[in-house]
Design a protein around this motif. Structure first.
Motif, short mmCIF file in Angstrom:
data_model
loop_
_atom_site.label_atom_id
_atom_site.label_comp_id
_atom_site.label_asym_id
_atom_site.label_seq_id
_atom_site.Cartn_x
_atom_site.Cartn_y
_atom_site.Cartn_z
N TYR A 1 0.85 -1.18 0.00
CA TYR A 1 0.00 0.00 0.00
C TYR A 1 0.89 1.24 0.00
N ARG A 2 0.39 2.32 -0.60
CA ARG A 2 1.13 3.57 -0.64
C ARG A 2 1.25 4.16 0.76
N ILE A 3 2.30 4.93 0.96
CA ILE A 3 2.50 5.61 2.23
C ILE A 3 2.70 7.09 1.97
N THR A 4 2.52 7.88 3.03
CA THR A 4 2.83 9.30 2.98
C THR A 4 3.25 9.74 4.38
N PRO A 5 4.25 10.59 4.50
CA PRO A 5 4.66 11.05 5.84
C PRO A 5 3.63 12.03 6.41
N VAL A 6 3.51 12.01 7.73
CA VAL A 6 2.56 12.92 8.38
C VAL A 6 3.11 14.34 8.37
N ASP A 7 4.37 14.49 8.76
CA ASP A 7 5.02 15.81 8.73
C ASP A 7 5.95 15.83 7.53
N VAL A 8 5.43 16.28 6.40
CA VAL A 8 6.18 16.18 5.15
C VAL A 8 7.32 17.17 5.08
N THR A 9 7.29 18.24 5.89
CA THR A 9 8.32 19.28 5.82
C THR A 9 9.47 19.04 6.79
N SER A 10 9.39 18.03 7.66
CA SER A 10 10.46 17.81 8.63
C SER A 10 11.68 17.20 7.95
N ARG A 11 12.86 17.42 8.53
CA ARG A 11 14.09 16.90 7.96
C ARG A 11 14.16 15.38 8.02
N PRO A 12 13.78 14.70 9.13
CA PRO A 12 13.80 13.23 9.12
C PRO A 12 12.90 12.62 8.05
N SER A 13 11.71 13.20 7.84
CA SER A 13 10.81 12.67 6.81
C SER A 13 11.42 12.85 5.42
N SER A 14 12.01 14.02 5.18
CA SER A 14 12.61 14.27 3.87
C SER A 14 13.79 13.33 3.60
N CYS A 15 14.60 13.08 4.64
CA CYS A 15 15.74 12.17 4.44
C CYS A 15 15.27 10.75 4.18
N LEU A 16 14.24 10.30 4.89
CA LEU A 16 13.72 8.94 4.68
C LEU A 16 13.15 8.79 3.27
N ILE A 17 12.39 9.77 2.81
CA ILE A 17 11.78 9.70 1.48
C ILE A 17 12.86 9.67 0.40
N ASN A 18 13.86 10.55 0.52
CA ASN A 18 14.94 10.57 -0.49
C ASN A 18 15.75 9.28 -0.45
N PHE A 19 15.94 8.70 0.73
CA PHE A 19 16.68 7.45 0.85
C PHE A 19 15.96 6.33 0.11
N LEU A 20 14.64 6.26 0.25
CA LEU A 20 13.87 5.21 -0.41
C LEU A 20 13.76 5.44 -1.91
N LEU A 21 13.64 6.70 -2.34
CA LEU A 21 13.53 6.99 -3.76
C LEU A 21 14.83 6.72 -4.51
N ASN A 22 15.93 6.60 -3.80
CA ASN A 22 17.21 6.31 -4.44
C ASN A 22 17.42 4.82 -4.68
N GLY A 23 16.39 4.02 -4.51
CA GLY A 23 16.48 2.61 -4.83
C GLY A 23 16.80 1.70 -3.66
N ARG A 24 16.74 2.20 -2.43
CA ARG A 24 17.01 1.37 -1.27
C ARG A 24 15.68 0.92 -0.66
N SER A 25 15.74 -0.16 0.10
CA SER A 25 14.56 -0.66 0.82
C SER A 25 14.92 -0.82 2.29
N VAL A 26 13.93 -0.66 3.14
CA VAL A 26 14.13 -0.70 4.59
C VAL A 26 13.20 -1.75 5.17
N LEU A 27 13.76 -2.67 5.94
CA LEU A 27 12.96 -3.67 6.65
C LEU A 27 12.58 -3.13 8.02
#
Length: 648
Positions: A326-352
Motif C-alpha cells: 500500500y502507498r505511504i505518505t509522511p505525516v510531517d512532510v516538511t520535517s528533515r527526518p521525513s525528507s531524508c527517509l523519502i529521499n533514501f527510499l527513492l534512491n532505490g534502497r529498501s528498509v525492513l
C-alpha cells in the motif's frame, strides 16, 4: 465510514470572525545585516489555520489515493464561492491553493446577516448531487450507483442551539435537493447518504459554548457529528479524523540513524510517522503476534511502532514474499527526518521494519520500498511462505503432535465417499448430500483427534467387532449377544486385574492405576453409546452396561481388595491402619484440659502398644531386672554384677 469517502466537500467559513487571530503564536527568526538574530512572535488567523489544515488533509488523501477520491472546496461569506469541481484536472493542491490565494483573508467589515456559512452548505449539497467521472461510467453501463458523500464544515457557532439549527437546515436542504433530482434532469444523482462533520473552530485563548457530540443519525439520509476545537489543536484533530474517514493507520518508524545537520561527524536516531491503509496491519492474522501500539503524543489516535532494520537493495536476491502493498505518505512532510527517509527510499534502497515477538526476539513484519517513483509499505509473510514445502500434518501451533489418528480419519473419509447421481424430477436436489451430512455429523460427534486422548480406540482387540456394530443405525439380536459376550470378557479382565494395552510413549494414561483405566474405559464406552444411534437395541446395550456389568465389576474389585488386605501374608496392623490413625486423631482432639506433656505421653503409650516389647521384659516378672543374654557363658573375670542390666 470509508463508504462515504468517494466524494468529500470542504465548506470553509469566510466571514469576518475568521479574520481574527487564533492565539496560536510561533517564533520566526530573522538575521539582519549585522548578523544579529531577532525573534518575532507571529500568530495565524482562524482562516489561515483552517485553509492550511484542510490542504494538509487533501495532501494525505491524494498521496495515498491518486484516483477515485474526490475533494471539493467551497468558501462561504455573503455568497458561495466554488474553488474547484469534480473534474480530475482541478483535483490537485496547486489548483486549490492558487484559488485560495485569490479569495484572500476575510475582509474586516462589520458583522452582517448576509455573511453566513449556510450559503456554502447549500452549494455543497448541490455539488453532491453532481456526478463524478466514475459515477457517470457506472451509470452508463447500467450499474446501480449508491451516492454516499461527506461534508466537512469548518465554522464557528455561538452555542449548541445554533449548531443544532445548522444541522436542521442542512437536512432540509438535502431533502429538497433529492426531491428536485427526482423531478429534474438525469445529469444529477440522488444523495442516498451523507455524513456531516461540523468543526467549531475558536481561538486558543477563549472557551466555546459548543460541546462535542458523537456521530448520530438525524434520519435515514443524514448523519452528523460535532467537534469543538481550539486553533492550536486543529491540525491534530483533522489528522485524527482522516484515519476513520479513509480507513488509514499510523506507523512510526523508530531508530532511523541520521547525521546531525550542524555536526556531520555525529549521528542520532530519529522517528518518522507515516500513514497508509489499515489493511497493512490487519492482514497479519497469526495469533501469537500483536503489533506494538501506543497513543501518539498530543494526539488521540494509536500508532504502531516498528523499528528500523539494516537497509538492503531491491535486487532479485533480496525480494521478500509479501501479502500486500500500500502507498505511504509522511505525516510531517516538511520535517528533515521525513525528507531524508523519502529521499533514501527513492534512491532505490529498501528498509525492513521489525516488531517484537511475544515469545522473545524480533521478527521482520514490513518493508518500505519505492516502485515507479512511489513509496509502498509491504506486509511480509511472518509465517511459512507459500514458496516453501507444505507443512506436515504432525506440525501444529503448539509443537509437533505425533499421535494423530490418521488411519481412523482416512477410514471415515473412505466410508463417506460420494458418487454423483443424475438429477430426476422426483428427487429433491442435494437430498442425499444432506442425509450424508447429517450422518457424518452424528458419526463424528465424538472423534478424539489423538490416540493419547482416548482408551476405547486403543484397545480395539478387546472391543471389536462391537465398535463397528454400535456405529450402525440398527443392531440385530445376534449382534447384541456378541456385544454382551465382549462385555463379559472385559469384566473378566478387570476382575483378574489385567492391565490394558495402551500406546507406549505418548499416552497420558500410561502408568495410571488399573482401576482408573477401566473406569475411564467404561465411561468412554457409555458416552459413545449415548451420543450414537438411539435404536431399541442400542438402548438395551447401554442399559446392560450401566445397570449390570459395571456395578458387578466394582463390587468384585472391592471384594478382591479386601481379601488381599486380610491375607496372612499382609503385615501386622495394615488392615486397620486407617482406623487406628483416625482413632489417634480423635483422642488428640478430645484431650480436654490436659497439658501438652500429658498428651505427648499418652500418644507415646498408644504408639508403644502397637510394637512388640523386648523379650526380656516379657519373660521377667514385674519389679525385677531383666538380664541381657542370660544364657551367655562368662569368664571368671566377670561376675553377674558386672553384666549390663536393664530396668523395666
Amino acid at each position: 465510514m470509508e463508504d462515504f469517502n468517494h466524494k468529500t466537500v470542504f465548506v470553509l467559513d469566510h466571514t469576518q470572525y475568521f479574520g481574527i487571530s487564533g492565539d496560536n503564536t510561533f517564533q520566526l527568526e530573522f538575521v539582519n545585516s549585522k548578523g544579529i538574530e531577532s525573534v518575532v512572535p507571529v500568530s495565524k488567523s482562524l482562516w489561515t489555520t483552517s485553509v492550511e489544515t484542510a490542504a494538509e488533509y487533501c495532501r494525505i488523501v491524494w498521496d495515498l489515493f491518486p484516483t477515485g477520491k474526490y475533494i471539493r472546496f467551497i468558501v462561504s461569506d455573503a455568497n458561495a464561492h466554488i474553488v474547484n469541481t469534480w473534474a480530475p484536472v482541478t483535483q490537485n493542491l496547486t489548483h486549490v491553493m492558487n484559488a485560495m490565494a485569490m479569495v484572500g483573508t476575510p475582509p474586516p467589515l462589520p458583522h452582517s446577516a448576509e455573511f453566513t456559512v449556510i450559503h456554502g452548505l447549500r452549494a455543497a449539497v448541490e455539488a453532491l448531487a453532481e456526478q463524478t467521472e466514475q459515477q457517470k461510467e457506472k451509470r452508463a453501463k447500467g450499474v446501480k450507483v449508491m451516492n454516499r458523500a461527506r461534508v466537512i464544515c469548518i465554522t464557528s457557532a455561538r452555542d449548541d442551539s445554533s449548531m443544532k439549527s445548522l444541522e436542521e437546515i442542512f437536512y432540509t436542504v438535502v431533502t429538497q435537493q433529492n426531491f428536485q433530482t427526482t423531478q429534474g434532469a438525469s445529469e444529477f444523482i440522488k444523495i442516498d447518504q451523507c455524513h456531516l462533520v461540523v468543526i467549531n473552530l475558536h481561538p486558543s485563548g477563549l472557551d466555546s459554548m459548543v460541546t462535542n457530540r458523537p456521530l448520530r443519525d438525524l434520519n435515514g439520509t443524514v448523519k452528523a457529528e460535532v467537534h469543538s476545537v481550539k486553533a492550536r489543536d486543529f491540525g491534530n484533530k483533522l489528522t485524527h479524523l482522516i484515519l476513520p474517514h479513509y480507513d488509514l493507520a499510523s506507523t512510526t518508524v523508530t531508530g532511523i540513524p541520521m547525521k546531525e545537520e550542524q555536526n556531520a561527524s555525529s549521528s542520532a536516531n530519529y522517528d518518522v510517522e507515516i500513514f497508509h491503509s489499515r489493511k497493512s496491519h490487519s492482514i497479519i492474522c497469526r495469533n501469537e503476534q500483536e503489533l506494538p501500539t501506543s497513543i501518539k503524543e498530543n494526539a488521540e489516535y494509536e500508532t504502531v511502532t516498528l523499528k528500523w532494520c539494516t537497509p538492503r537493495g531491491v535486487g532479485a536476491a533480496e525480494l521478500q514474499p509479501c501479502l500486500a502493498q500500500y502507498r505511504i505518505t509522511p505525516v510531517d512532510v516538511t520535517s528533515r527526518p521525513s525528507s531524508c527517509l523519502i529521499n533514501f527510499l527513492l534512491n532505490g534502497r529498501s528498509v525492513l521494519l521489525e516488531m517484537p515477538r511475544e515469545t522473545g526476539g524480533k521478527i521482520t513484519s514490513h518493508m518500505l520500498s519505492a516502485h515507479g517513483g512511489e513509496i509502498f509499505i509491504h506486509t511480509l509473510h511472518t509465517s511459512r511462505s507459500c514458496l516453501e514445502d507444505l507443512p506436515s500434518v504432525l506440525e501444529s501451533n503448539s509443537g509437533k503432535v505425533t499421535d494423530y489418528r490418521i488411519n481412523d480419519f482416512a477410514s471415515i473419509i473412505h466410508n463417506f465417499k460420494l458418487i454423483p447421481l443424475k438429477q430426476y424430477p422426483d428427487r429433491l436436489p442435494d437430498r442425499n448430500l444432506m442425509r450424508l451430512r447429517a450422518k457424518f455429523c452424528k458419526t463424528t460427534k465424538y472423534f478424539p483427534l489423538t490416540a493419547g486422548s482416548t482408551i476405547v480406540y486403543n484397545v480395539r482387540q478387546f472391543l471389536e467387532p462391537m465398535l463397528t456394530m454400535i456405529g450402525k443405525e440398527e443392531i440385530s439380536d445376534d449382534e447384541i449377544l456378541k456385544c454382551q459376550q465382549i462385555i463379559y470378557n472385559l469384566i473378566a479382565f478387570e476382575a483378574r486385574q489385567e492391565p490394558l494395552t495402551l500406546p507406549i510413549g505418548h499416552h497420558k494414561l500410561k502408568g495410571t492405576k488399573k482401576d482408573e483405566q477401566y473406569r475411564l474405559l467404561w465411561a468412554e464406552l457409555i458416552h459413545i453409546l449415548q451420543i450414537g444411534p438411539q435404536s431399541s437395541n442400542h438402548k438395551k446395550l447401554l442399559t446392560f452396561i450401566k445397570n449390570e456389568n459395571v456395578s458387578e465389576v466394582s463390587k468384585d474389585s472391592k471384594r478382591l481388595n479386601t481379601q488381599v488386605t486380610n491375607s496372612p501374608m499382609s503385615p501386622p496392623g495394615s488392615s486397620d491402619s486407617t482406623a487406628s490413625k483416625k482413632k489417634a486423631q480423635h483422642s488428640l482432639l478430645s484431650s480436654g484440659n490436659r497439658s501438652l506433656y500429658e498428651i505427648q505421653v499418652a500418644a507415646d503409650r498408644a504408639l508403644s502398644r502397637k510394637r512388640l516389647d523386648f523379650a526380656g521384659r516379657l519373660c521377667t516378672p514385674l519389679g525385677k531386672i531383666a538380664k541381657l543374654y542370660p544364657n551367655l557363658k562368662l569368664d571368671s573375670v566377670y561376675t553377674d554384677q558386672d553384666a549390663p542390666q536393664f530396668s523395666p
